[in-house]
Design an enzyme around this catalytic site. Structure first.
Site, short mmCIF file in Angstrom:
data_model
loop_
_atom_site.label_atom_id
_atom_site.label_comp_id
_atom_site.label_asym_id
_atom_site.label_seq_id
_atom_site.Cartn_x
_atom_site.Cartn_y
_atom_site.Cartn_z
N ASN A 267 0.82 -1.21 0.00
CA ASN A 267 0.00 0.00 0.00
C ASN A 267 0.86 1.26 0.00
OD1 ASN A 267 -2.61 1.11 -0.06
ND2 ASN A 267 -2.60 1.46 2.14
N HIS A 269 3.09 2.22 2.11
CA HIS A 269 3.35 2.77 3.42
C HIS A 269 4.33 1.86 4.15
CE1 HIS A 269 -0.45 4.86 2.48
NE2 HIS A 269 0.06 5.83 3.20
N CYS A 304 2.93 5.93 8.01
CA CYS A 304 4.20 6.57 7.72
C CYS A 304 4.57 6.28 6.28
CB CYS A 304 5.27 6.04 8.68
SG CYS A 304 6.88 6.82 8.48
#
Length: 374
Positions: A267, A269, A304
């Site tokens: 994804n 991240h 993040c």
């Protein structure tokens, strides 16, 4: 999602030499509604009915069995348990999965937990994109994201040890689900670790949390235990304890951590295992040298990305009195007497935050026990 660092085909060949590869797939049960009725299958999954039984006690009404599927499915050394409500898989600890203590690292164990969870979801017909989504979730652009992870390790496996992991999931309130794990030394059947995790549903586009609808529950609760089954007893357990926010100034810090490309999941991240490594980066070296990690709890609060810069903060936390929650912790390294000696047992609070804005990424708590004499 996490990436498993061991080659599946290599594992299967090695495990076959040990004499336990090639076990037949187990049947998958479902709940009875009224009579023996069908249920919706996830797209792209072929299922055949192998048996039908009565359900006077509300137990299994229909047994179904998945076709062998892909080559990976056939070579994977894992399968559903006989009742179809949990999944077990075996893994060999590779040389590149051990750390300075010559045993598997906590990151290795976290990767294996994620792998076995994903394989469980695929074995019952959920999506093969790594997100373990049901048909309704995919239609509504919903995914599961980790809210909390708690791992307890009583004995670390060494290079070439074979670890068997059992996992199962169950409902957790209106907004999430829970997945538990038990880790065993396959050679001795000794429980060497336990873990529990909580997951919430999020819209993939808006990134907002969403309640678990009845339609989604219908799709996954048929594969969950009928009664609550907890890998870790909740009484007096750190798995449920609130983690307070660590305020500045922290006693220890590691600033300016930058994600690598290899840290990103499907994804785009940073994956959850990277957070574990970042938390440990700010641990004092004297504890790393003299102690080993007994448990870790992480609350995930913010995603993040690749271009974020992260600070890792750590401070000692005072240990509250109380007995251990799980019997395995009362061994040589995790005994009640060890808890009484502050030099034997240490506990820390952790915070990961964005360097620029100071926004929380996650909070954590770790427990450490004195290393056994060699």
């Amino acid at each position: 999602m996490f990436k498993l660092s061991c080659n599946g085909l290599d594992r299967a060949h090695s495990l076959a030499q040990c004499g336990f590869a090639g076990r037949p797939a187990c049947a998958v049960p479902r709940r009875r509604r009224s009579g023996v009725s069908g249920f919706r299958l996830p797209e792209g999954r072929s299922i055949r009915v192998s048996a039908a039984v009565s359900a006077k006690d509300g137990a299994v009404a229909t047994r179904v069995e998945a076709d062998p599927g892909t080559l990976a499915d056939r070579l994977r050394v894992g399968s559903l348990t006989e009742d179809g409500l949990s999944y077990k898989e075996k893994f060999i600890v590779r040389s590149y999965e051990v750390g300075i203590n010559k045993t598997a690292t906590v990151e290795t164990i976290a990767n294996l937990l994620q792998e076995v969870g994903c394989n469980h979801a695929q074995s019952v017909g959920y999506s093969t994109d790594g997100f373990a989504t049901t048909p309704t979730m995919r239609k509504l652009r919903l995914i599961w994201v980790t809210a909390r992870m708690h791992i307890e390790i009583y004995k670390y496996p060494a290079w070439s040890d074979i670890v068997e992991i059992e996992t199962w999931c169950q409902g957790e309130g209106r907004v999430g689900t829970r997945r538990d794990f038990i880790l065993k030394d396959y050679a001795t059947d000794e429980v060497i670790g336990r873990a529990t995790s909580k997951w919430v549903m999020m819209n993939q586009d808006t990134r907002r949390l969403q309640k678990v609808s009845d339609d989604v529950k219908e799709e996954y609760l048929v594969f969950c235990p009928r009664e609550p089954r907890l890998a870790i007893p909740e009484a007096d357990s750190n798995s449920l304890k609130k983690i307070p926010k660590l305020e500045d100034p922290a006693q220890y810090s590691r600033l300016g951590l930058v994600p690598r490309r290899a840290d990103l999941d499907m994804n785009q991240h940073v994956n959850n295992v990277t957070y574990i490594g970042w938390v440990l980066e700010s641990m004092p070296q004297e504890i790393i040298d003299s102690h080993e990690l007994q448990s870790i709890t992480l609350d995930y609060r913010r995603e993040c990305g690749q271009h974020d810069i992260v600070d890792s903060l750590t401070s000692v936390e005072a240990i509250q009195g109380g007995a251990e929650a799980v019997p395995e912790l009362k061994g040589t390294n995790g005994s009640a007497t060890a808890r009484e000696d502050k030099h034997e047992h240490q506990q820390f609070l952790h915070l990961l935050r964005l360097s620029t804005e100071g926004l929380e990424i996650n909070r954590g708590r770790t427990e450490w026990r004195k290393k056994a004499p060699r």
